[in-house]
Design an enzyme around this catalytic site. Structure first.
Site, short mmCIF file in Angstrom:
data_model
loop_
_atom_site.label_atom_id
_atom_site.label_comp_id
_atom_site.label_asym_id
_atom_site.label_seq_id
_atom_site.Cartn_x
_atom_site.Cartn_y
_atom_site.Cartn_z
N HIS A 22 0.95 -1.35 0.14
CA HIS A 22 -0.06 -0.01 -0.07
C HIS A 22 1.15 1.27 0.09
O HIS A 22 1.50 1.39 1.24
CB HIS A 22 -0.99 -0.09 1.20
CG HIS A 22 -1.76 -1.25 1.46
ND1 HIS A 22 -3.12 -1.12 0.93
CD2 HIS A 22 -1.50 -2.33 2.02
CE1 HIS A 22 -3.45 -2.48 1.18
NE2 HIS A 22 -2.65 -3.14 2.04
N ASP A 33 2.16 -7.13 2.53
CA ASP A 33 1.05 -6.03 2.83
C ASP A 33 1.49 -4.79 3.55
O ASP A 33 1.05 -4.17 4.47
CB ASP A 33 0.01 -6.84 3.89
CG ASP A 33 -1.30 -6.08 4.09
OD1 ASP A 33 -1.49 -5.06 3.26
OD2 ASP A 33 -1.91 -6.51 5.05
O1 DOR Z 1 -3.72 -4.25 8.18
C1 DOR Z 1 -3.98 -3.77 7.12
N1 DOR Z 1 -3.79 -2.42 6.61
N2 DOR Z 1 -4.80 -4.59 6.18
C2 DOR Z 1 -5.08 -4.25 5.31
O2 DOR Z 1 -5.84 -5.23 4.53
C3 DOR Z 1 -5.33 -2.99 4.73
C4 DOR Z 1 -3.79 -2.28 5.44
C5 DOR Z 1 -3.99 -0.87 5.28
O3 DOR Z 1 -4.08 -0.39 4.06
O4 DOR Z 1 -3.72 0.06 6.09
#
Ligand code: DOR
Length: 452
Positions: A67, A309
């Protein structure tokens, strides 16, 4: 064949290569961004030469779940800082998630992200498009657009607004298009029911109780049933529970899945006592029983791939009282050292790691030219020193969020250089050259190039 007279853009000399055929001591010659020769290049010359004596040369490591927060939350990360962290950590390609602001749910939003790479991305990047109730009819078209890695569905709410909580809409998603669908599998109804557990506890140690293993399992069962009904391939992101693994074992025809380094390295409840909300992520870090089952899936070969992630939030945001603190932790820069340390400890082989972070993601997502050290493939390399002893430090992280949950962890094994398209882009912890990262190409949607 003699190499005398041959000329390359880059020669990486004398390393131990981890190839599909095993480990070999050989040179790599790159031309026009691709691997042209693997062998003894003693007599050849090159514009640039890298002495890899004593190092292991891996195919470029791929992180297929990051992200990078651009557009919309660039105080946490952006495409420049995120890809800088990637190459500093030995990662040469990433797949970026759609829960930005605006979310990547339209052709225009996708094209905007692709355009933002030019002159700023240090590694290659592909983008997932987020499925919503409003764009279902366009998904079949959206998944064919340049730079698109596929469709992502949040079955449970996490960071951002993307959510498909009901089976009817999910069925519509599966009926639209044909590429593998990536799923964040947590059941929204159960999350809502159990939210009071988190509110009452007021401490992240309740996180794996609120978002319990059954929350993940219910969503995974629903996704697998629909995948079979529609004959649609799926990929379950960040699997965390023993029971999901037991079922995924029977679903190799339709489902691939990934495990995260943090779920293999941190364990509840200890991590929540030590790291507080920095250990808070979705789906959560669970207890030893699940942790051990995840390692079994790494060892047995059941697990298709790893991804991080990478989900940066600032420490100020993380300091909000739980559960108002955001979920997620950075990881793109630490995957290689953390996993090499597991290799050094004998928990997996270097060959299995390459399968999980190079060949695996390339196979699952159909990344053209990526994932193996072989002639014709892109010259993306992760050069590692298996015996280097280092300490992971938040201060060394390129992420704009400025921290890592592994701060202070002493590791054996470290990425010392990164090569993308035949260019050295990181050496000894320093970024090298200008950003030349490109949008990734995907086998299922690319037009074959005609012979030159
Ligand atoms: O912990 C998480 N944070 N899991 C996710 O699926 C999204 C991510 C985020 O974008 O902050």
């Amino acid at each position: 064949m003699t190499s005398a007279g041959l000329r390359f853009d880059l020669i990486v000399r004398g390393g131990t290569l981890v190839t599909p055929g095993g480990r070999i001591r050989a040179d790599v010659g790159a031309r026009a961004g691709r691997i042209a020769v693997i062998g003894d290049l003693g007599g050849a010359t090159a514009a640039h030469t890298f002495d890899a004596t004593g190092l292991h040369v891996l195919p470029g490591v791929i992180d297929a779940q990051v992200h990078f927060r651009e557009p919309g939350a660039t105080h946490k990360e952006d495409l420049a800082t995120g890809t800088a962290g990637a190459v500093l950590g030995g990662v040469t390609a990433v797949l970026e998630m759609p829960n930005t602001d605006p979310p990547t749910t339209t052709a225009a939003a996708l094209a905007d992200k692709v355009a933002r790479l030019k002159g700023r991305a240090r590694c290659d990047v592909g983008f997932f498009v987020g499925a919503t109730a409003d764009n279902v009819a366009e998904l079949a078209e959206l998944e064919t657009l340049p730079g698109c890695a596929g469709i992502k569905v949040f079955m449970g709410s996490s960071t951002g607004s993307l959510l498909i909580a009901d089976d009817e809409t999910l069925a519509d998603v599966f009926a639209s298009g044909h590429r593998r669908v990536a799923l964040h599998a947590e059941d929204e109804d159960r999350l809502r029911e159990r939210r009071p557990i988190a509110e009452a506890a007021g401490h992240p140690r309740a996180h794996p109780e609120w978002r319990d293993a059954e929350t993940a399992q219910r969503a995974t069962w629903r996704a697998l049933a629909l995948a079979r009904r529609f004959g649609r391939r799926v990929h379950i992101l960040h699997v965390t529970s023993a029971e999901e693994l037991d079922v995924l074992d029977e679903c190799k025809d339709v489902a691939t899945f990934e495990i995260l380094p943090q779920h293999l390295t941190l364990v509840a409840p200890e991590c929540y006592e030590r790291l507080g909300t920095r250990a808070q992520m979705n789906p959560p870090i669970r207890d030893r029983r699940h942790h051990d089952a995840l390692w079994d899936a790494v060892g047995s070969g059941l697990c298709d791939m790893l991804a991080t992630d990478h989900a940066p939030h600032t420490l100020e945001e993380k300091a909000r009282p739980y559960p108002h603190s955001p979920s997620g932790m950075p990881g793109v820069q630490t995957m290689v050292p953390v996993m090499l340390d597991h290799v050094a400890a004998g928990r997996l082989t270097l060959e299995r790691l390459v399968d999980l972070v190079c060949a695996g993601p390339a196979r699952v997502w159909g990344l053209a030219g990526k994932g193996r050290l072989a002639v014709g493939f892109d010259c993306d390399l992760t050069l590692v020193d298996l015996s280097a002893r280092r300490t992971i430090r938040s201060a060394d992280m390129a992420t704009r969020s400025g921290w890592t949950p592994f701060d202070g962890m002493e590791v054996t094994g470290w990425p010392v250089a990164t090569v993308v398209h035949g260019h050295v882009v990181m050496r000894d912890g320093q970024l090298v050259g200008d950003p030349h990262g490109r949008p990734l190409s995907f086998i299922e949607t690319m037009a074959p190039t005609s012979p030159a």
